[in-house]
Scaffold this motif. Structure first.
Motif, mmCIF file in Angstrom:
data_model
loop_
_atom_site.group_PDB
_atom_site.id
_atom_site.type_symbol
_atom_site.label_atom_id
_atom_site.label_comp_id
_atom_site.label_asym_id
_atom_site.label_seq_id
_atom_site.Cartn_x
_atom_site.Cartn_y
_atom_site.Cartn_z
ATOM 1 N N TYR A 69 -9.476 63.024 -5.937
ATOM 2 C CA TYR A 69 -9.932 64.415 -5.931
ATOM 3 C C TYR A 69 -9.596 65.096 -4.602
ATOM 4 O O TYR A 69 -9.037 66.198 -4.563
ATOM 5 C CB TYR A 69 -11.437 64.425 -6.193
ATOM 6 C CG TYR A 69 -12.097 65.774 -6.208
ATOM 7 C CD1 TYR A 69 -12.216 66.507 -7.393
ATOM 8 C CD2 TYR A 69 -12.637 66.329 -5.054
ATOM 9 C CE1 TYR A 69 -12.844 67.741 -7.418
ATOM 10 C CE2 TYR A 69 -13.260 67.565 -5.063
ATOM 11 C CZ TYR A 69 -13.364 68.259 -6.251
ATOM 12 O OH TYR A 69 -13.982 69.485 -6.268
ATOM 13 N N TYR A 82 -6.121 66.716 -11.671
ATOM 14 C CA TYR A 82 -7.055 65.791 -11.029
ATOM 15 C C TYR A 82 -8.464 66.374 -10.912
ATOM 16 O O TYR A 82 -9.367 65.716 -10.392
ATOM 17 C CB TYR A 82 -6.536 65.396 -9.645
ATOM 18 C CG TYR A 82 -5.275 64.576 -9.714
ATOM 19 C CD1 TYR A 82 -5.329 63.186 -9.778
ATOM 20 C CD2 TYR A 82 -4.017 65.184 -9.754
ATOM 21 C CE1 TYR A 82 -4.169 62.434 -9.859
ATOM 22 C CE2 TYR A 82 -2.856 64.430 -9.826
ATOM 23 C CZ TYR A 82 -2.935 63.061 -9.881
ATOM 24 O OH TYR A 82 -1.788 62.301 -9.971
ATOM 25 N N GLU A 116 -12.072 57.765 -7.730
ATOM 26 C CA GLU A 116 -11.952 59.154 -8.193
ATOM 27 C C GLU A 116 -12.102 60.151 -7.051
ATOM 28 O O GLU A 116 -11.374 61.151 -6.981
ATOM 29 C CB GLU A 116 -13.012 59.432 -9.255
ATOM 30 C CG GLU A 116 -12.922 60.837 -9.843
ATOM 31 C CD GLU A 116 -13.972 61.112 -10.900
ATOM 32 O OE1 GLU A 116 -13.932 62.197 -11.495
ATOM 33 O OE2 GLU A 116 -14.836 60.231 -11.123
#
Length: 342
Positions: A153, A178, A149
């Motif tokens: 990001y 996102y 993640e």
């Protein structure tokens, strides 16, 4: 790391000489020496025997790494940054491209290299800088597919800026997916988009919502530190956090109630009657102003519903707390008490 260096590294870890290794593989020591010096490569039929002899996998032998360590990535980025100071951009770009061919699945390296090259071409005079657009965008998009993640990001953050500079606002808007809706950075980027596309009211509102929510978050963090300081009986630190809460309420225009209320616990703890009565009276009298931020220019594009019954209930709850809680016992013999609780 090239295959020769891998062989040398793991051979030495096994405390094996080139002659010993050659003897076990049925080849000459000079062949091993040539591999390790990068002058030749092992025959494909020897790869599996070499891996077994060195007790490593074929992936390790062939330097197939999906992931590099943070230190290794840092070293590559540092080397690229150093090269950028003395070599032409095109040369460094090609060097970086070859690095990514060596580590095609290292997503963190992909977005970091893309970001450095992208930033460098915006701050330097680079001939035909637009010709790098397609490759840099593809690298960012590869990083967006990461299972991590944090990498998605960061890549989305960088790609948003990439599209904004090119005035590709629809693509920039897609990058917002996102970001969590609770992420302040999303709000800032949304405001940037609104401003760039002429939606000024929406841009103001996005910023105002961010300010409004930020007050509550920061105040909550300061209050928690205030409580921790109280538990540690560190009154100097507790005063520091109370003062910061007061300054915060003033800065964000939240009204007198939120400016004075942090000081009540300190006054009660120190059995300071004068301070306690003054603070309690200010809290009670300023309840009618709670929600006055709705009329403040700082939040003029937001819509609030502050009901009078809410203020009335809040005042009654506060009075009940003053009446019933043991910590206010030391005030009850004072002649001002009855007047206060009425």
């Amino acid at each position: 790391m090239q295959i020769g260096k891998v062989i040398r590294t793991y051979r030495k870890e096994k405390h094996m000489t080139q002659e010993e290794m050659a003897g076990r593989l049925g080849i000459t020591a000079s062949a091993v020496n040539k591999w390790e010096n990068g002058n030749s490569y092992p025959d494909i039929t020897l790869l599996a025997p070499i891996a077994r002899l060195l007790d490593i996998s074929l992936d390790t032998l062939l330097s197939f790494q999906e992931e590099l360590s943070g230190r290794e990535i840092g070293e590559i980025i540092y080397e690229m940054d150093t090269m950028m100071k003395v070599r032409p951009y095109e040369e460094v770009f090609q060097w970086a491209r070859e690095k990514l061919e060596q580590y095609p699945n290292c997503e963190e390296l992909i977005w970091q290299i893309a970001l450095v090259l992208d930033v460098q071409r915006t701050v330097k005079e680079i001939p035909e800088k637009e010709k790098y657009d397609e490759v840099l965008q593809s690298w960012y998009e590869r990083a967006l597919e990461s299972s991590e993640e944090i990498i998605r990001y960061r890549a989305a953050d960088a790609l948003f800026g990439f599209h904004m500079r090119k005035k590709q606002y629809d693509q920039a808007k897609g990058c917002l997916a996102y970001f969590s809706r609770q992420d302040p950075l999303r709000k800032i980027k949304q405001a940037q988009l609104y401003k760039a596309t002429g939606q000024r009211t929406e841009a103001y509102k996005a910023c105002e919502e961010l300010l409004f929510g930020s007050y509550q978050v920061i105040d909550g963090a300061l209050h928690m530190q205030y409580c921790l300081a109280f538990e540690d009986r560190d009154m100097e630190k507790a005063r520091l956090f109370a003062r910061k809460q007061e300054e915060l309420a003033k800065c964000f225009e939240w009204g007198k109630y939120y400016e004075v209320s942090p000081w009540l616990e300190l006054a009660v703890f120190e059995k300071d009657k004068e301070a306690a009565f003054e603070i309690m009276q200010k809290m009670l009298s300023s309840i009618t102003q709670i929600g006055s931020y709705s009329e403040n220019p700082l939040y003029e594009h937001m819509h609030f519903k502050v009901r009078e019954e809410f203020r009335g209930q809040m005042k009654e709850d506060l009075l009940n707390a003053f009446r019933k809680e043991v910590r206010f016992e030391f005030l009850r013999e004072d002649k001002r008490w009855e007047e206060l609780i009425r």
